[in-house]
Write an enzyme that holds these catalytic residues in place. Structure first.
Site, short mmCIF file in Angstrom:
data_model
loop_
_atom_site.label_atom_id
_atom_site.label_comp_id
_atom_site.label_asym_id
_atom_site.label_seq_id
_atom_site.Cartn_x
_atom_site.Cartn_y
_atom_site.Cartn_z
N GLU A 1 10.37 14.92 16.34
CA GLU A 1 10.51 14.97 14.68
C GLU A 1 9.78 15.87 14.11
O GLU A 1 8.66 15.83 14.30
CB GLU A 1 10.48 13.40 14.35
CG GLU A 1 10.70 13.43 12.91
CD GLU A 1 10.41 12.05 12.11
OE1 GLU A 1 9.59 11.41 12.59
OE2 GLU A 1 11.26 11.44 11.75
N GLU B 1 10.34 0.78 10.09
CA GLU B 1 11.43 1.74 10.07
C GLU B 1 10.67 2.94 10.32
O GLU B 1 9.80 3.33 9.58
CB GLU B 1 11.97 1.50 8.64
CG GLU B 1 13.23 2.15 8.39
CD GLU B 1 13.35 3.63 8.02
OE1 GLU B 1 13.32 4.63 8.83
OE2 GLU B 1 13.18 3.56 6.90
N LYS C 1 0.96 -1.21 -0.06
CA LYS C 1 0.04 -0.08 -0.03
C LYS C 1 0.74 1.09 -0.09
O LYS C 1 1.67 1.34 0.92
CB LYS C 1 -1.07 -0.11 1.19
CG LYS C 1 -2.07 1.15 1.14
CD LYS C 1 -2.78 1.60 2.30
CE LYS C 1 -1.94 2.44 3.27
NZ LYS C 1 -1.81 3.88 2.58
N CYS D 1 13.75 10.13 7.25
CA CYS D 1 13.48 9.67 8.68
C CYS D 1 14.86 9.91 9.49
O CYS D 1 14.87 10.10 10.72
CB CYS D 1 13.26 8.11 8.64
SG CYS D 1 14.03 7.33 7.39
O1 TXE Z 1 2.74 9.08 8.93
P1 TXE Z 1 1.92 7.59 8.86
P2 TXE Z 1 2.20 10.49 8.25
C1 TXE Z 1 6.70 10.63 10.56
C2 TXE Z 1 7.09 12.34 10.31
C3 TXE Z 1 5.77 12.69 9.98
C4 TXE Z 1 4.98 11.79 10.68
C5 TXE Z 1 3.37 11.63 10.32
O2 TXE Z 1 7.56 12.62 11.61
O3 TXE Z 1 5.76 14.01 10.30
O4 TXE Z 1 5.56 10.63 10.64
O5 TXE Z 1 3.46 11.56 8.83
C6 TXE Z 1 -0.17 4.51 6.56
N1 TXE Z 1 -2.61 1.33 9.80
N2 TXE Z 1 7.23 9.92 9.29
O6 TXE Z 1 0.99 11.03 8.90
O7 TXE Z 1 0.39 7.94 9.41
C7 TXE Z 1 -0.11 5.57 5.80
O8 TXE Z 1 -1.36 5.43 4.81
C8 TXE Z 1 -1.71 0.91 8.81
C9 TXE Z 1 8.36 9.26 9.55
O9 TXE Z 1 2.00 10.53 6.61
O10 TXE Z 1 2.90 6.99 9.58
C10 TXE Z 1 1.21 5.78 5.03
O11 TXE Z 1 0.96 4.61 4.03
N3 TXE Z 1 -1.15 2.05 8.15
C11 TXE Z 1 8.65 8.44 8.28
C12 TXE Z 1 2.13 5.25 5.97
O12 TXE Z 1 1.19 4.43 7.06
C13 TXE Z 1 -1.39 3.38 8.33
C14 TXE Z 1 7.86 8.70 6.81
C15 TXE Z 1 2.79 6.25 6.88
O13 TXE Z 1 1.82 7.21 7.66
C16 TXE Z 1 -2.33 3.57 9.56
C17 TXE Z 1 6.67 9.31 7.13
C18 TXE Z 1 -2.78 2.42 10.25
N4 TXE Z 1 -3.60 2.69 11.21
C19 TXE Z 1 6.17 10.03 8.07
N5 TXE Z 1 -2.41 4.90 9.77
C20 TXE Z 1 10.00 7.84 7.94
N6 TXE Z 1 10.26 6.82 8.80
O14 TXE Z 1 10.49 7.61 6.79
C21 TXE Z 1 -1.55 5.29 8.57
N7 TXE Z 1 -0.86 4.31 7.78
#
Ligand code: TXE
Length: 497
Positions: free
Chosen positions: A396, A265, A189, A299
């Site tokens: 972060e 990650e 996804k 990240c």
């Molecule tokens: O992340 P989410 P978001 C961090 C960064 C950012 C914050 C929020 O600090 O400001 O996270 O970003 C899926 N069950 N990183 O809101 O929600 C979602 O659809 C299963 C760090 O975008 O974690 C997407 O595909 N999946 C980071 C993915 O999770 C779920 C990169 C990431 O979204 C879900 C991005 C659920 N309940 C953000 N809810 C890195 N480590 O590189 C959401 N998703």
């Protein structure tokens, strides 16, 4: 094919798939829902894509399960033939580099130059794991005369993969390549903000000859499609990149469903440490790249910058000058270094942190405000006079915002650098080999760069200590995520009892 005709700068018109890629076909979601994809540079809608709901996840998982069944076309492939799928896919990425990079820039807002770099890294990663496919072996283990025991590394099975929006295609490659090298099938996804590049890449999987059901790519939201993957009873493993908060949710869902294997990650707040004896020009260049690359949406971004007191004033002055020269603007201008943040939500989150930093009493050295009137652009922002317990030093931010602090000696800086929930990356800048090794040893981080930053490579394991994650991606280490060990023990001596 479910698709729309789009226009991308530098490419012209092309056919953008918008359906769910299941069984090598682009199809509509069962509920017939679509959602809008926004261009972060213009804030306008690029197109709509089809949305996967729980039912579509079930369909994709069934396709992946069928492709994984013993005797299927995929399971009957030799390991070398499976590797060649990845090698051929890499060649198709190479042929389509301009298209893939342009779609990525359009969708995510990253500069075209950086997007091309990402596709180059995808190609390297696909080739690297293509090479591994026929080199994954077990061992013979001798225990006693008259017994013969060996281990095999078997593919884990159907893998659910959930990726974020900061490196949409690179995260796609990091997830898909090791899974296929190990003989798994995949339901991936994409992030709801950036579904387009992955769908173009999906069509290249079909062109490369992947059998139907081996790679399934779905667009959709976390709360629905993502949650359905994490709690699915017929998914054997889930790999996730995203926030620490959602990582925890995924682990809980895996635990309370079928105890699927989990790799995560997650976030970071990585320290970038500059000693008095560092080459100051090089250090400034790496510190600038460490935080402002990909608009701070990394990240492993080096968002906490610690500078030793002897060079602190000079460093801050020259770092300000350097960061002010970063070209912020149109991602399709090859001179651009920094494009817009990915979404209104991310823009708001970052601007909120900037406000908090100001209220907490830190000094804005440069930036601290919006860039231009249209698009989610934020000026490169440097805060100084930052105290250790301030939010901007602890949390972060995931944007072009960093905090600088002064330190006296190695012991002091290691103490504050390690005083975080996270542990993804860190860096040390010094000409002294002993300092480099001692401080690298003392830092609690999955990767430590010495006199550089963000130098990732597909052959080097990457992942987090502490709340930055579980497991390692890239390198040989990632093969452990997608295989499980089977022990076969043969008794050659007849009955013992
Ligand atoms: O992340 P989410 P978001 C961090 C960064 C950012 C914050 C929020 O600090 O400001 O996270 O970003 C899926 N069950 N990183 O809101 O929600 C979602 O659809 C299963 C760090 O975008 O974690 C997407 O595909 N999946 C980071 C993915 O999770 C779920 C990169 C990431 O979204 C879900 C991005 C659920 N309940 C953000 N809810 C890195 N480590 O590189 C959401 N998703």
């Amino acid at each position: 094919m479910v698709s729309v005709t789009l226009e991308v700068p530098g490419i012209g018109k092309y056919e953008q798939p918008t359906g769910l890629f299941i069984n090598n076909e682009f199809i509509k979601g069962k509920k017939g829902q679509e959602f809008e994809v926004i261009n972060p540079t213009t804030e306008k809608v690029i197109c709509k894509v089809h949305e996967a709901t729980e039912e579509d996840v079930d369909i994709a998982v069934a396709a992946a399960r069928k492709a994984f069944k013993n005797g299927s076309e995929y399971r009957n492939m030799s390991t070398a033939a499976r590797g060649k799928l990845l090698l051929d896919l890499a060649t198709l990425f190479e042929k389509n580099i301009d298209l893939l990079a342009s779609v990525e820039s359009l969708d995510n807002g990253k500069s075209i130059t950086m997007a091309k770099g990402d596709i180059g890294a995808c190609i390297g990663c696909l080739r690297y794991y293509g090479g591994w496919a026929d080199k994954i072996h077990g061992k013979v283990i001798t225990t006693a005369e008259g017994t013969f025991s060996y281990t095999k590394r078997e593919p884990i099975g159907v893998c659910g993969q959930i990726i974020p929006w900061n490196f949409p295609l690179l995260m796609w490659a990091w997830k898909i390549a090791p899974a296929i090298a190990c003989g798994c099938t995949v339901v991936l996804k994409t992030a709801e903000q950036t579904p387009l590049g992955a769908l173009v890449a999906a069509s290249l999987c079909k062109e490369a000859g992947f059998p139907p059901g081996v790679v399934n790519i779905i667009s959709g939201f976390g709360k629905t499609a993502g949650a359905a993957i994490a709690s699915h009873m017929d998914i054997d493993k889930v790999a996730f990149t995203g926030s620490t908060f959602i990582g925890r949710t995924i682990m809980k869902a895996a635990a309370s469903s079928n105890l699927k294997k989990v790799t995560l990650e997650l976030g970071g707040k990585s320290p970038n440490i500059v000693f008095d004896d560092a080459d100051i020009d090089d250090a400034i260049s790496w510190v600038n790249f460490g935080i402002f690359y990909n608009h701070g949406q990394c990240c492993c971004a080096g968002s906490r910058i610690y500078v030793q007191e002897g060079i602190y004033d000079k460093f801050v002055q020259r770092f300000k000058e350097r960061a002010s020269q970063n070209v912020v603007g149109d991602p399709f201008d090859p001179k651009t270094f920094q494009g817009p943040q990915v979404s209104q939500l991310q823009y708001d989150r970052i601007m909120d942190y900037i406000k908090i930093g100001k209220e907490e009493g830190a000094t804005v050295e440069i930036g601290g405000e919006r860039h231009g009137d249209v698009g989610y652009f934020i000026k490169p922002t440097i805060f100084s006079n930052v105290k250790h317990d301030m939010k901007i030093m602890q949390e972060e931010i995931f944007g072009p915002v960093c905090a600088i602090a002064k330190f006296k000696d190695a012991d002091e800086v290691v103490e504050v650098a390690n005083d975080t929930l996270y542990g993804l990356a860190a860096a040390v800048h010094t000409k002294n080999l002993n300092t480099a090794i001692k401080v690298s040893d003392a830092l609690k981080a999955g990767t430590v760069w010495v006199n550089s930053y963000n130098l990732l490579h597909w052959s080097l394991p990457f992942g987090g200590f502490r709340q930055s994650g579980i497991g390692r991606e890239l390198g040989k280490a990632a093969l452990d995520n997608y295989t499980q060990v089977k022990t076969v023990s043969i008794n050659m001596k007849g009955a013992m009892f």
